[in-house]
Design a protein around this motif. Structure first.
Motif, mmCIF file in Angstrom:
data_model
loop_
_atom_site.group_PDB
_atom_site.id
_atom_site.type_symbol
_atom_site.label_atom_id
_atom_site.label_comp_id
_atom_site.label_asym_id
_atom_site.label_seq_id
_atom_site.Cartn_x
_atom_site.Cartn_y
_atom_site.Cartn_z
ATOM 1 N N GLY A 77 0.768 -1.229 0.000
ATOM 2 C CA GLY A 77 0.000 0.000 0.000
ATOM 3 C C GLY A 77 0.798 1.277 0.000
ATOM 4 N N MET A 78 2.137 1.186 0.007
ATOM 5 C CA MET A 78 2.961 2.379 0.128
ATOM 6 C C MET A 78 3.346 2.940 -1.245
ATOM 7 S SD MET A 78 3.362 3.470 3.186
ATOM 8 C CE MET A 78 1.597 3.102 3.307
ATOM 9 N N PRO A 79 3.430 4.279 -1.335
ATOM 10 C CA PRO A 79 3.776 4.933 -2.591
ATOM 11 C C PRO A 79 5.281 5.012 -2.793
ATOM 12 C CG PRO A 79 3.339 6.593 -0.949
ATOM 13 C CD PRO A 79 3.089 5.257 -0.283
ATOM 14 N N HIS A 80 5.649 5.693 -3.851
ATOM 15 C CA HIS A 80 7.054 5.872 -4.208
ATOM 16 C C HIS A 80 7.828 6.546 -3.077
ATOM 17 C CE1 HIS A 80 10.547 6.510 -6.695
ATOM 18 N NE2 HIS A 80 10.485 7.824 -6.525
ATOM 19 N N ALA A 81 8.994 6.007 -2.768
ATOM 20 C CA ALA A 81 9.945 6.612 -1.820
ATOM 21 C C ALA A 81 9.339 6.842 -0.442
ATOM 22 C CB ALA A 81 10.514 7.911 -2.390
ATOM 23 N N TYR A 82 8.457 5.971 -0.003
ATOM 24 C CA TYR A 82 7.756 6.186 1.263
ATOM 25 C C TYR A 82 8.678 6.324 2.482
ATOM 26 C CZ TYR A 82 8.475 1.354 2.739
ATOM 27 O OH TYR A 82 9.054 0.170 3.143
ATOM 28 N N PRO A 83 9.885 5.702 2.537
ATOM 29 C CA PRO A 83 10.710 5.880 3.743
ATOM 30 C C PRO A 83 11.181 7.319 3.974
ATOM 31 C CG PRO A 83 11.376 3.903 2.575
ATOM 32 C CD PRO A 83 10.455 4.673 1.657
ATOM 33 N N VAL A 84 11.113 8.159 2.935
ATOM 34 C CA VAL A 84 11.566 9.543 3.076
ATOM 35 C C VAL A 84 10.569 10.368 3.897
ATOM 36 C CG1 VAL A 84 12.099 11.657 1.785
ATOM 37 C CG2 VAL A 84 12.889 9.438 0.923
ATOM 38 N N PHE A 85 9.303 9.947 3.933
ATOM 39 C CA PHE A 85 8.255 10.787 4.505
ATOM 40 C C PHE A 85 7.928 10.380 5.947
ATOM 41 C CE2 PHE A 85 7.652 10.593 -0.125
ATOM 42 C CZ PHE A 85 7.878 11.944 -0.400
ATOM 43 N N PRO A 86 7.468 11.326 6.777
ATOM 44 C CA PRO A 86 7.252 11.056 8.201
ATOM 45 C C PRO A 86 5.907 10.420 8.503
ATOM 46 C CG PRO A 86 6.878 13.379 7.768
ATOM 47 C CD PRO A 86 7.325 12.769 6.460
ATOM 48 N N PRO A 131 3.843 6.734 9.608
ATOM 49 C CA PRO A 131 4.235 5.583 10.440
ATOM 50 C C PRO A 131 5.094 4.573 9.676
ATOM 51 C CG PRO A 131 1.961 6.165 10.876
ATOM 52 C CD PRO A 131 2.393 7.013 9.714
ATOM 53 N N GLU A 132 4.706 4.303 8.429
ATOM 54 C CA GLU A 132 5.480 3.338 7.632
ATOM 55 C C GLU A 132 6.850 3.898 7.273
ATOM 56 O OE1 GLU A 132 1.123 2.692 7.050
ATOM 57 O OE2 GLU A 132 2.455 4.450 6.916
ATOM 58 N N GLY A 133 6.899 5.191 6.965
ATOM 59 C CA GLY A 133 8.179 5.813 6.653
ATOM 60 C C GLY A 133 9.111 5.814 7.843
ATOM 61 N N ARG A 134 8.576 6.118 9.012
ATOM 62 C CA ARG A 134 9.419 6.129 10.212
ATOM 63 C C ARG A 134 9.916 4.724 10.558
ATOM 64 N NH1 ARG A 134 9.427 10.950 12.891
ATOM 65 N NH2 ARG A 134 7.818 12.461 12.284
ATOM 66 N N ALA A 135 9.061 3.720 10.336
ATOM 67 C CA ALA A 135 9.496 2.336 10.579
ATOM 68 C C ALA A 135 10.627 1.966 9.633
ATOM 69 C CB ALA A 135 8.311 1.384 10.408
ATOM 70 N N ALA A 136 10.521 2.380 8.378
ATOM 71 C CA ALA A 136 11.595 2.105 7.419
ATOM 72 C C ALA A 136 12.873 2.824 7.819
ATOM 73 C CB ALA A 136 11.163 2.515 6.017
ATOM 74 N N ALA A 137 12.749 4.074 8.296
ATOM 75 C CA ALA A 137 13.938 4.817 8.719
ATOM 76 C C ALA A 137 14.610 4.132 9.908
ATOM 77 C CB ALA A 137 13.563 6.251 9.074
ATOM 78 N N ARG A 138 13.807 3.567 10.813
ATOM 79 C CA ARG A 138 14.399 2.819 11.935
ATOM 80 C C ARG A 138 15.153 1.600 11.421
ATOM 81 N NH1 ARG A 138 9.406 4.305 14.385
ATOM 82 N NH2 ARG A 138 8.471 2.274 13.893
ATOM 83 N N ARG A 139 14.621 0.946 10.409
ATOM 84 C CA ARG A 139 15.309 -0.205 9.822
ATOM 85 C C ARG A 139 16.606 0.231 9.143
ATOM 86 N NH1 ARG A 139 17.645 -4.696 9.890
ATOM 87 N NH2 ARG A 139 17.581 -5.963 8.002
ATOM 88 N N ILE A 140 16.597 1.397 8.514
ATOM 89 C CA ILE A 140 17.829 1.915 7.915
ATOM 90 C C ILE A 140 18.890 2.162 8.981
ATOM 91 C CG2 ILE A 140 18.824 3.887 6.679
ATOM 92 C CD1 ILE A 140 16.148 4.027 5.111
ATOM 93 N N VAL A 141 18.471 2.709 10.116
ATOM 94 C CA VAL A 141 19.414 2.916 11.228
ATOM 95 C C VAL A 141 20.011 1.573 11.656
ATOM 96 C CG1 VAL A 141 19.546 3.527 13.675
ATOM 97 C CG2 VAL A 141 18.420 5.067 12.061
ATOM 98 N N GLU A 142 19.189 0.533 11.754
ATOM 99 C CA GLU A 142 19.703 -0.794 12.117
ATOM 100 C C GLU A 142 20.728 -1.280 11.095
ATOM 101 O OE1 GLU A 142 16.261 -3.229 12.329
ATOM 102 O OE2 GLU A 142 15.553 -2.383 14.231
ATOM 103 N N LEU A 143 20.444 -1.070 9.811
ATOM 104 C CA LEU A 143 21.369 -1.504 8.766
ATOM 105 C C LEU A 143 22.690 -0.754 8.854
ATOM 106 C CD1 LEU A 143 18.805 -1.688 5.839
ATOM 107 C CD2 LEU A 143 20.058 -3.633 6.760
ATOM 108 N N LEU A 144 22.615 0.534 9.174
ATOM 109 C CA LEU A 144 23.839 1.324 9.294
ATOM 110 C C LEU A 144 24.677 0.861 10.482
ATOM 111 C CD1 LEU A 144 22.509 4.915 8.515
ATOM 112 C CD2 LEU A 144 23.956 3.496 7.075
ATOM 113 N N ARG A 145 24.017 0.498 11.566
ATOM 114 C CA ARG A 145 24.757 0.052 12.762
ATOM 115 C C ARG A 145 25.363 -1.327 12.575
ATOM 116 N NH1 ARG A 145 20.233 1.573 17.327
ATOM 117 N NH2 ARG A 145 20.664 3.818 17.482
ATOM 118 N N ASP A 146 24.778 -2.123 11.689
ATOM 119 C CA ASP A 146 25.204 -3.514 11.515
ATOM 120 C C ASP A 146 26.643 -3.584 10.993
ATOM 121 O OD1 ASP A 146 25.261 -6.241 11.232
ATOM 122 O OD2 ASP A 146 24.163 -6.244 9.347
#
Length: 260
Positions: A234-243, A245-260
């Motif tokens: 259900g998410m549109p183009h580039a949804y992790p960029v936007f604030p 709930p789904e975008g913020r969850a994706a941004a948290r996952r990006i933080v996890e990937l960066l820390r890994d």
């Protein structure tokens, strides 16, 4: 060009912002205020190669800088046919090469959204050919084929409220300059993937570029490259960029990937 790309003042809450020039481009750096950086992120913004970085890019990067914590390096590349893909990818590669020489390639993550995701992959391929291997790639709704040739994209077009195929094709033609649209520097899905670092790709199901991420995962599997596809219904183009709930969850996952 006018400085429409300047970071917004609220970013100061998350990071110390500085600017320098590299390869003739403005390059912004966001240094986390919370702690020394554990990673160095180079981020190429989206906008179909013809639009500037926008507020939502900066705010997402500010949160990532603070929460990882990460030093975010944001090159502001020339738009459209100003340089063309050949010179743009060469300059972007030089900026990342210099950073890798400073901090070590294994501390560098390449990322980008939409057109910036395509640029990040093209730069990673160029660096691989030089023997430089960043830690990983994080691609948000990457635009990997400027011809938008996958028939699945045409089927998705009526559901995409942000993108249209004719406009994308024209923007891609301008960016390509003198290169054919299937040149890997223009459309990196046509390039060799073997030897690349692990890739994580975020994409929504309502994005007409969704098939590019599926093609990437399939090609990575054939090339022996780890590729995680994070697909959100259900998410549109580039949804992790936007604030959202789904975008913020994706941004948290990006933080996890960066820390890994």
């Amino acid at each position: 060009r006018p400085a429409r790309f300047t970071p917004p003042r609220p970013l100061d809450r998350h990071a110390e912002v500085s600017q320098r020039r590299a390869e003739g481009w403005p390059v912004y750096e966001l240094a986390p205020r919370s702690a020394p950086p554990v990673r160095h992120l180079v981020y190429f913004h989206g906008g179909a190669y013809v639009n500037e970085i926008v507020l939502w890019h900066w705010l997402m990067l500010g949160r990532i800088a603070a929460r990882t914590p990460a030093r975010c390096v944001v090159p502001i590349y020339p738009l459209g046919a100003a340089l063309g893909a050949e010179a743009t990818v060469a300059a972007a590669t030089a900026i990342v090469r210099e950073l890798a020489g400073e901090v070590g390639a294994d501390e560098v993550v390449l990322a980008g959204d939409s057109a910036g995701g395509g640029m990040a992959l093209a730069v990673a391929q160029a660096l691989r050919d030089e023997g430089v291997r960043p830690r990983r790639l994080v691609l948000i709704a990457p635009w990997l084929d400027v011809a938008v040739a996958d028939p699945r994209s045409r089927a998705l077009e009526p559901r995409d409220a942000m993108l249209g195929i004719p406009g994308l094709v024209e923007a891609g033609r301008a960016y390509a300059g003198g290169l054919p649209p299937d040149d890997p520097r223009v459309s990196p899905i046509h390039g060799e993937l073997a030897g690349l670092p692990p890739i994580a790709a975020f994409v929504g199901t309502e994005d007409l570029l969704n098939p590019d991420s599926h093609r990437l995962r399939e090609a990575c599997e054939d090339a022996g490259v780890a590729c995680e596809l994070i697909e959100t219904p259900g998410m549109p183009h580039a949804y992790p960029v936007f604030p959202t709930p789904e975008g913020r969850a994706a941004a948290r996952r990006i933080v996890e990937l960066l820390r890994d």
